[in-house]
Write a protein that holds these residues in place. Structure first.
Motif, mmCIF file in Angstrom:
data_model
loop_
_atom_site.group_PDB
_atom_site.id
_atom_site.type_symbol
_atom_site.label_atom_id
_atom_site.label_comp_id
_atom_site.label_asym_id
_atom_site.label_seq_id
_atom_site.Cartn_x
_atom_site.Cartn_y
_atom_site.Cartn_z
ATOM 1 N N PRO B 333 -12.736 -7.635 -12.519
ATOM 2 C CA PRO B 333 -14.032 -7.941 -11.912
ATOM 3 C C PRO B 333 -14.996 -6.756 -11.894
ATOM 4 C CG PRO B 333 -12.248 -8.754 -10.549
ATOM 5 C CD PRO B 333 -11.611 -7.948 -11.625
ATOM 6 N N HIS B 334 -14.448 -5.535 -11.825
ATOM 7 C CA HIS B 334 -15.348 -4.379 -11.773
ATOM 8 C C HIS B 334 -15.939 -4.052 -13.127
ATOM 9 C CE1 HIS B 334 -13.803 -3.925 -7.797
ATOM 10 N NE2 HIS B 334 -12.566 -3.862 -8.257
ATOM 11 N N ARG B 335 -15.256 -4.490 -14.180
ATOM 12 C CA ARG B 335 -15.752 -4.181 -15.516
ATOM 13 C C ARG B 335 -16.360 -5.410 -16.182
ATOM 14 N NH1 ARG B 335 -13.913 0.506 -17.829
ATOM 15 N NH2 ARG B 335 -13.489 1.999 -16.215
ATOM 16 N N ARG B 336 -16.598 -6.460 -15.389
ATOM 17 C CA ARG B 336 -17.013 -7.724 -15.971
ATOM 18 C C ARG B 336 -18.335 -7.600 -16.732
ATOM 19 N NH1 ARG B 336 -17.777 -12.029 -11.614
ATOM 20 N NH2 ARG B 336 -15.565 -12.215 -11.260
ATOM 21 N N ALA B 337 -19.280 -6.819 -16.161
ATOM 22 C CA ALA B 337 -20.599 -6.711 -16.784
ATOM 23 C C ALA B 337 -20.492 -6.103 -18.181
ATOM 24 C CB ALA B 337 -21.525 -5.883 -15.903
ATOM 25 N N ASP B 338 -19.613 -5.089 -18.332
ATOM 26 C CA ASP B 338 -19.435 -4.462 -19.653
ATOM 27 C C ASP B 338 -18.949 -5.480 -20.671
ATOM 28 O OD1 ASP B 338 -20.108 -2.183 -18.450
ATOM 29 O OD2 ASP B 338 -18.103 -1.264 -18.460
ATOM 30 N N GLY B 339 -17.922 -6.239 -20.257
ATOM 31 C CA GLY B 339 -17.361 -7.230 -21.172
ATOM 32 C C GLY B 339 -18.407 -8.252 -21.568
ATOM 33 N N MET B 340 -19.194 -8.720 -20.583
ATOM 34 C CA MET B 340 -20.219 -9.729 -20.863
ATOM 35 C C MET B 340 -21.268 -9.173 -21.811
ATOM 36 S SD MET B 340 -20.693 -12.772 -20.326
ATOM 37 C CE MET B 340 -21.531 -14.183 -19.759
ATOM 38 N N ALA B 341 -21.716 -7.931 -21.574
ATOM 39 C CA ALA B 341 -22.740 -7.341 -22.438
ATOM 40 C C ALA B 341 -22.213 -7.232 -23.869
ATOM 41 C CB ALA B 341 -23.141 -5.964 -21.910
ATOM 42 N N ALA B 342 -20.974 -6.753 -24.018
ATOM 43 C CA ALA B 342 -20.401 -6.621 -25.358
ATOM 44 C C ALA B 342 -20.290 -7.978 -26.027
ATOM 45 C CB ALA B 342 -19.031 -5.951 -25.276
ATOM 46 N N LEU B 343 -19.865 -8.978 -25.248
ATOM 47 C CA LEU B 343 -19.681 -10.318 -25.818
ATOM 48 C C LEU B 343 -21.010 -10.906 -26.277
ATOM 49 C CD1 LEU B 343 -17.635 -12.629 -26.299
ATOM 50 C CD2 LEU B 343 -18.357 -13.551 -24.124
ATOM 51 N N VAL B 344 -22.050 -10.803 -25.426
ATOM 52 C CA VAL B 344 -23.346 -11.402 -25.788
ATOM 53 C C VAL B 344 -23.927 -10.690 -27.009
ATOM 54 C CG1 VAL B 344 -25.702 -11.827 -25.025
ATOM 55 C CG2 VAL B 344 -23.817 -12.230 -23.470
ATOM 56 N N TYR B 345 -23.794 -9.359 -27.050
ATOM 57 C CA TYR B 345 -24.284 -8.626 -28.219
ATOM 58 C C TYR B 345 -23.550 -9.085 -29.474
ATOM 59 C CZ TYR B 345 -25.386 -4.765 -31.354
ATOM 60 O OH TYR B 345 -25.813 -4.026 -32.426
ATOM 61 N N TYR B 346 -22.223 -9.230 -29.348
ATOM 62 C CA TYR B 346 -21.432 -9.591 -30.519
ATOM 63 C C TYR B 346 -21.764 -10.990 -31.005
ATOM 64 C CZ TYR B 346 -17.515 -9.485 -33.727
ATOM 65 O OH TYR B 346 -16.761 -9.482 -34.862
ATOM 66 N N ILE B 347 -21.812 -11.972 -30.087
ATOM 67 C CA ILE B 347 -22.058 -13.336 -30.561
ATOM 68 C C ILE B 347 -23.465 -13.472 -31.130
ATOM 69 C CG2 ILE B 347 -20.361 -14.740 -29.335
ATOM 70 C CD1 ILE B 347 -22.213 -15.129 -27.114
ATOM 71 N N THR B 348 -24.422 -12.734 -30.558
ATOM 72 C CA THR B 348 -25.786 -12.819 -31.084
ATOM 73 C C THR B 348 -25.844 -12.286 -32.510
ATOM 74 O OG1 THR B 348 -26.586 -12.443 -28.861
ATOM 75 C CG2 THR B 348 -28.170 -12.204 -30.640
ATOM 76 N N THR B 349 -25.340 -11.075 -32.707
ATOM 77 C CA THR B 349 -25.426 -10.496 -34.048
ATOM 78 C C THR B 349 -24.553 -11.284 -35.019
ATOM 79 O OG1 THR B 349 -23.721 -8.939 -33.372
ATOM 80 C CG2 THR B 349 -25.977 -8.167 -33.300
ATOM 81 N N TYR B 350 -23.385 -11.739 -34.543
ATOM 82 C CA TYR B 350 -22.525 -12.522 -35.431
ATOM 83 C C TYR B 350 -23.225 -13.814 -35.855
ATOM 84 C CZ TYR B 350 -19.013 -15.749 -37.012
ATOM 85 O OH TYR B 350 -18.348 -16.670 -37.756
ATOM 86 N N GLY B 351 -23.887 -14.476 -34.892
ATOM 87 C CA GLY B 351 -24.587 -15.725 -35.194
ATOM 88 C C GLY B 351 -25.668 -15.508 -36.240
ATOM 89 N N LEU B 352 -26.483 -14.458 -36.057
ATOM 90 C CA LEU B 352 -27.556 -14.181 -37.018
ATOM 91 C C LEU B 352 -26.960 -13.906 -38.400
ATOM 92 C CD1 LEU B 352 -29.868 -11.910 -34.865
ATOM 93 C CD2 LEU B 352 -30.191 -14.302 -35.427
ATOM 94 N N THR B 353 -25.894 -13.113 -38.443
ATOM 95 C CA THR B 353 -25.287 -12.777 -39.724
ATOM 96 C C THR B 353 -24.752 -14.017 -40.417
ATOM 97 O OG1 THR B 353 -24.494 -10.848 -38.534
ATOM 98 C CG2 THR B 353 -23.780 -11.088 -40.778
ATOM 99 N N THR B 354 -24.091 -14.869 -39.642
ATOM 100 C CA THR B 354 -23.436 -16.004 -40.279
ATOM 101 C C THR B 354 -24.462 -17.035 -40.750
ATOM 102 O OG1 THR B 354 -21.426 -17.279 -40.103
ATOM 103 C CG2 THR B 354 -22.909 -17.519 -38.325
#
Lengths: 101, 502
Positions: B333-354
């Motif tokens: 729970p204390h690191r949740r924001a980091d995980g969410m930020a990494a995930l949103v960045y990854y899915i966004t760039t992955y989506g654009l690439t694909t």
């Protein structure tokens, strides 16, 4: 006999298992759709039972939405069968083998 | 339930309302005004209407700041959901731009209507923290995508792909629903945060574990994680290419976002432990298993593919494995924001690439097919498009300085740092890095054909429209810029997460 929550849950789990069995072993698409409906209705039964025994109406509200969604799903599914039938003249899953691995 | 006025509701749901009205407009314009017009004009008009609606929705999303949580999570609007919705609509716009020269159907109005409805479903999915709306939005998205998959009436495989997608999807939906109904029964609530509160202290009730597995099965299907991935290669191959692009991008973004919410908010407290030799039952070991299986099978099966669309499908399965690491990073729970930020960045760039990759495949398809042989000598037939292909493929493989590299970097760092003090999920991160090295092989296979192999004797130069050139160039530029300056996207994401209080 006093019918309690667990009885409802056992029936609903049985319905779900029967539905899943039907989806897996049946070969006709229409029968598979019926089995799919059975799985959704198993969930409906569980929701209504929980709703009654939890004294909370959310579950029953959800059931109405699910019934509607299930109807829409079958409509789409039947349309897909029609589209497939026009090309292949079949409604059996064994014939859906153009694409593999 | 607190009272709210309908005007406020309209304010919160402005973008969705605009898109629904646009979907009707696209239908009416095509069926009413343009019925006897030639097909290219109808595609242009339908695409124009859709793009206009999409742009309006983006304008609304970026300019109207609203924050609300209506009726216990039935509708949650905060900066984070607005940001993800902008991403979704942008992906819709790119998909629309790539479909303008399509020839697979005469039902232009219906096609755009379904694209819009699928996007509306995804937007509602992003905005819900309640089991009921999650299910309904999931079904709206799925049903639209089933039809889009089967939209190519001229192809033998399209209807088959749609039907397979539908059958797997129907079973997965039933599993999700049964799991959710059990959770509702155990927790007595449909709201994700309340579920977590009510489940706290129940420990690992066997029924709860059954429910958890069933929910994971349903979402695992949506994100195409092994072993629930069987539909993906067929659907990607059989679907019209722009529709496949939307399935691979927008649908993935929304599904991952809501999956993360369900796991991190709804199942907070029953994470268990997936660290090496510290196993404890919960959702973390379950998702870690899925991640390992997806990365392994996705990357190895992709090597054996000859159809590039199928290759992209298996690569999508592998990427779903990487993205699951982002979910695992949110288990603390204390690191949740980091995980969410990494995930949103990854899915966004992955989506654009694909989307870009599918755009290139669509152009190659015009010269005969989407098999690897059709890519031979592609750089000499269409240099600009080939350069875009190189950018997309290298980004998917994770080569710096492209966006794919930084996406993986942030994701792996977040996963490795999820459990400070012990090694935690490091074993999984090491495995993921090894697997991304494997993935380089098949991405380079495609590039080798395009840049090194000699073109076939009868190879023809593909027709590339201005709109396609522009879209692909924009996407490639975005992949390069977001890789070189990741803060441009990560900054807003971090701000939004902070403002949303995630």
């Amino acid at each position: 006999m006093n019918v309690g929550l667990e009885h409802y849950l056992v029936v609903s789990a049985l319905l779900f298992a029967l539905g899943l069995l039907g989806v897996i072993v049946r070969r006709n698409l229409l029968v598979i759709y019926m089995s799919l409906e059975l799985m959704l209705n198993a969930a409906n039964l569980a929701l209504v039972a929980f709703s009654r025994f939890n004294h909370n109406l959310d579950g029953q509200v959800m059931v109405f939405f699910i019934i509607t969604v299930a109807a829409a799903e079958v409509a789409v599914g039947l349309a897909l069968i029609v589209a497939l039938y026009r090309k292949r003249e079949t409604a059996h899953v064994e014939d859906l083998t153009t694409m593999k691995f | 339930m607190n009272a709210f006025s309908y005007l406020d509701l309209l304010n919160l749901l402005g973008p969705e309302t605009i898109l629904v009205l646009t979907s009707l407009a696209a239908l009416f314009v095509d069926l009413g005004a343009l019925r006897d017009q030639p097909l290219p004009r109808r595609w242009l008009a339908g695409g124009g209407v859709t793009a206009l609606g999409g742009l309006l929705a983006i304008l609304w999303l970026t300019n109207v700041t609203a924050q609300a949580n209506l009726a216990h999570g039935i509708l949650v609007v905060d900066p984070l959901t607005q940001l993800v919705k902008v991403v979704l609509v942008a992906m819709l716009l790119f998909t629309v731009a790539l479909s303008l020269r399509a020839e697979f159907t005469e039902h232009v109005g219906e096609y755009f209507c379904l694209l819009l409805l699928a996007t509306v479903g995804m937007m509602f999915l992003v905005s819900s923290e309640d089991v009921l709306t999650i299910f309904v939005a999931l079904e709206l998205t799925s049903l639209s995508l089933y039809i889009l998959t089967a939209f190519n009436k001229r192809s033998l495989v399209s209807a088959e792909a749609g039907l397979k997608y539908f059958l797997f999807g129907g079973v997965a939906a039933a599993f999700t629903l049964f799991g959710l109904s059990l959770i509702y029964g155990l927790a007595g609530s449909t709201n994700l945060r309340e579920i977590a509160t009510n489940l706290a202290g129940k420990g690992t009730d066997p029924l709860l574990m059954v429910a958890l597995i069933m929910v994971v099965m349903g979402f695992g299907f949506k994100i195409a994680a092994v072993p629930f991935h069987l539909w993906a290669p067929d659907a990607y191959q059989g679907a019209p290419t722009p529709a496949a692009a939307l399935i691979a991008s927008g649908s993935k973004v929304a599904s991952f976002f809501v999956f993360a919410k369900v796991m991190a908010l709804g199942f907070a407290g029953i994470e268990g432990n997936g660290a090496w030799r510290q196993f404890a039952p919960g959702w973390v070991p379950v998702l870690a298993t899925l991640a390992v299986a997806s990365m392994l099978l996705g990357n190895l099966a992709a090597i054996a593919q000859s159809s590039v669309k199928r290759l992209l499908a298996y690569s999508a399965i592998a990427h779903a494995g990487y993205m699951l690491l982002g979910l695992l990073a949110m288990s603390n729970p204390h690191r949740r924001a980091d995980g969410m930020a990494a995930l949103v960045y990854y899915i966004t760039t992955y989506g654009l690439t694909t989307i870009g990759a599918f755009g290139v495949v669509q152009i190659v398809e015009r010269t005969g097919g989407d098999s690897l042989e059709n890519f031979a000598g592609f750089s000499r037939r269409a240099p600009l498009v080939a350069v875009c292909l190189m950018v997309f493929m290298l980004s998917l493989a994770g080569i710096p300085p492209l966006a794919g590299f930084f996406g993986k970097f942030y994701l792996f760092t977040a996963a490795a740092g999820a459990e400070p003090g012990n090694l935690g999920l490091l074993w999984l991160v090491i495995f993921a890095i090894a697997m991304s090295a494997v993935s380089l092989y098949y991405y380079l296979q495609v590039l080798k054909r395009a840049f090194v192999a000699a073109p076939a004797e009868a190879a023809i130069a593909p027709v590339v429209s201005f709109m396609e050139r522009l879209t692909l160039a924009l996407l490639a530029l975005a992949v390069v810029v977001l890789g070189a300056l990741p803060a441009w996207l990560l900054g807003p994401i971090a701000d939004a997460i902070k403002a949303a209080g995630f």
